[in-house]
Design a protein around this motif. Structure first.
Motif, short mmCIF file in Angstrom:
data_model
loop_
_atom_site.label_atom_id
_atom_site.label_comp_id
_atom_site.label_asym_id
_atom_site.label_seq_id
_atom_site.Cartn_x
_atom_site.Cartn_y
_atom_site.Cartn_z
N SER A 4 0.82 -1.22 0.00
CA SER A 4 0.00 0.00 0.00
C SER A 4 0.85 1.27 0.00
CB SER A 4 -0.93 0.00 1.22
OG SER A 4 -0.18 0.05 2.42
N GLU A 5 2.09 1.16 0.52
CA GLU A 5 2.99 2.31 0.55
C GLU A 5 3.82 2.42 -0.73
OE1 GLU A 5 3.31 4.72 2.74
OE2 GLU A 5 1.75 3.94 4.07
N ASN A 6 3.44 1.64 -1.75
CA ASN A 6 4.17 1.64 -3.03
C ASN A 6 5.65 1.30 -2.85
OD1 ASN A 6 1.87 2.32 -4.56
ND2 ASN A 6 2.19 4.51 -4.14
N CYS A 7 5.92 0.46 -1.86
CA CYS A 7 7.29 -0.02 -1.62
C CYS A 7 7.38 -1.40 -2.26
CB CYS A 7 7.59 -0.09 -0.14
SG CYS A 7 9.31 -0.38 0.26
N LYS A 8 8.13 -1.51 -3.33
CA LYS A 8 8.13 -2.72 -4.14
C LYS A 8 8.87 -3.85 -3.45
CE LYS A 8 9.08 -4.31 -8.85
NZ LYS A 8 9.67 -3.94 -10.17
#
Length: 500
Positions: free
Chosen positions: A283-287
């Protein structure tokens, strides 16, 4: 009287002048034209040709002379370089002798910088902290020494790994005394040194000190190191406070932070928290990366949740994350412990098909799996294959072999493993000796089991509670409760420290 000449059987040959008749010679002489007089143009051309020939000969002679001079100079330079190289080698050997013996005296303040730095780096990489500090002390005495923050950071990091936080703090203070301004990396290294040793009060105090020091405000790496140390101690409350502190400071966790959390939750069996951390990461766009996948697979695989592990593997692959050799090692280990040997074999065939080179972890996993299954023939074949690949067995390999031979009552095979240990420089640990104690006790060799204590004394390894408990168990199984059992009870409870 002279003998008459012997007549030749061949007819007499005519003289060369008689081959042609007089008229024929006259005719041929008339047929040949007289030599024409040289024209001025031809004479000039001949003169130019001769001049060019002389010029080429002169240029060739000059080139040969230059080449000879060049070769002579190269030979002279080679001899000079050899003498200089020999001098440098002798000086470096002398420097290393001073570094190893720490002999003060003439020349110890003018050692070669490169040799001193190489020696320091070797000791830091090998975590030989006492020797590294001696070399650093000697380096500070050199005439060419200048304080450098980077060297202090490396030494402080090494001391943190060696659980020497007080020594790390002394170095940090020495760095300040020499006029080096502290920076974020030096503070982070010191925080790591205290947190690795479980000194969280001092580590958090330094964290507050960093917040008030200009240019040293903690970043995501500082918090990630603290979070990792707290997770090793399973102190999830402190981790929660650190995450809140990061949010208040506007510092977002990165992939390393999330991977550390996922791995710790998985090892602790907190699967709900692990899944929620993974969802938060997305959700935090941390891949996620391959480390995220490996931590998740290890958590489900080690707990026997094979279907969930396989489902996660497919989802990670579908998201574009490619597995590596560690991924396949995790799959092999999980299938082996779950006794799913067909799937384990499929993974091995896949690795062979796509040319994945086996590592020592791969060999250890497969050897342990065959040992647990009681297939000693296949286990020994993999062990021979490991040696043919020039991969040196470690303690994990030896423990798997001894454990398997103990279950199979193969006493002679256990002795074979011990001979391998004697002929190698493998560093033994307490786990190896505990496996050896259990194997000897299982096959009923109680005298050999008792002699393991002497082996441990030679290796300077102290028995722990597992050692004592295991030996007591096998003595009691055989109906023996004598002075040896009482000694082991005292050793286990701390009433005796002498390793007899």
């Amino acid at each position: 009287m002279a003998a008459a000449p012997v007549a030749s059987p061949f007819p007499a040959l005519p003289s060369p002048s008689s081959f042609l008749s007089t008229s024929t010679r006259r005719r041929h002489s008339r047929a040949l034209p007289p030599p024409a007089a040289a024209s001025p143009r031809a004479a000039a051309a001949a003169s130019n040709t001769g001049e060019r020939r002389r010029r080429r000969e002169e240029e060739q002679a000059e080139a040969e002379a230059e080449e000879f001079e060049k070769q002579r100079k190269e030979e002279v330079n080679r001899k000079i370089a050899s003498r200089k190289a020999l001098s440098v080698i002798l000086r470096r050997e002398a420097t290393k002798a001073v570094l190893d013996k720490r002999v003060p005296g003439k020349g110890t303040r003018r050692l070669l910088p490169r040799t001193v730095l190489e020696s320091l780096h070797e000791r830091v990489a090998a975590l030989r902290w006492e020797s590294a500090l001696k070399v650093f002390e000697l380096m500070r005495d050199q005439v060419w020494y200048r304080p450098y923050v980077g060297i202090y950071i490396k030494l402080i990091t090494m001391l943190g790994k060696c659980k020497q936080p007080e020594k790390a703090h002394e170095l940090f203070q020495a760095m300040l005394d020499e006029g080096c301004a502290p920076n974020l990396e030096s503070y982070t290294a010191l925080v790591s040194a205290y947190s690795r040793s479980g000194r969280f009060d001092r580590a958090f105090s330094l964290l507050d000190q960093m917040k008030s020091t200009p240019g040293c405000r903690p970043d995501v790496q500082t918090y990630s190191i603290l979070i990792k140390s707290c997770l090793h101690a399973y102190d999830f409350d402190k981790v929660k406070g650190l995450l809140e502190d990061m949010a208040n400071a506007g510092i977002r966790p990165n992939t390393v932070t999330y991977n550390t959390l996922i791995d710790a939750h998985g090892k602790a069996g907190r699967y709900a928290e692990m899944e929620s951390t993974l969802l938060e990461m997305l959700s935090e766009n941390c891949k996620p990366d391959v480390w995220t996948m490996n931590s998740t697979l290890r958590a489900f695989g080690s707990s026997g949740q094979i279907e969930t592990m396989e489902s996660c593997y497919e989802k990670f692959q579908a998201s574009g994350i490619s597995p590596n050799i560690k991924t396949y090692n995790i799959l092999l280990d999980s299938y082996g412990k779950a006794k799913m040997y067909e799937k384990m074999g499929a993974v091995m065939e896949y690795m062979q098909k796509y040319y994945y080179s086996w590592t020592i972890v791969t060999y250890n996993v497969v050897i342990d799996a065959f040992g647990r299954a009681g297939d000693l023939e296949q286990m020994e074949y993999i062990f021979r294959l490991m040696k043919s690949d020039r991969i040196k067995p470690n303690c994990v390999t030896l423990c798997s072999l001894i454990r398997a031979y103990g279950r199979a009552d193969q006493v002679k095979k256990i002795e074979t493993v011990l001979r391998i240990v004697e002929n190698s420089d493998t560093a033994l640990d307490i786990v190896f000796f505990n496996c050896l104690v259990d194997a000897y006790g299982r096959v009923g060799c109680l005298a050999e089991m008792w002699d393991v204590l002497n082996m441990m004394k030679i290796e300077r390894i102290k028995p722990d509670k597992v050692t004592c408990t295991t030996m007591i168990k096998w003595f009691l199984v055989k109906g023996i409760d004598d002075h040896r059992v009482q000694y082991l009870r005292d050793l286990k409870d701390g009433r005796s420290t002498d390793n007899k």
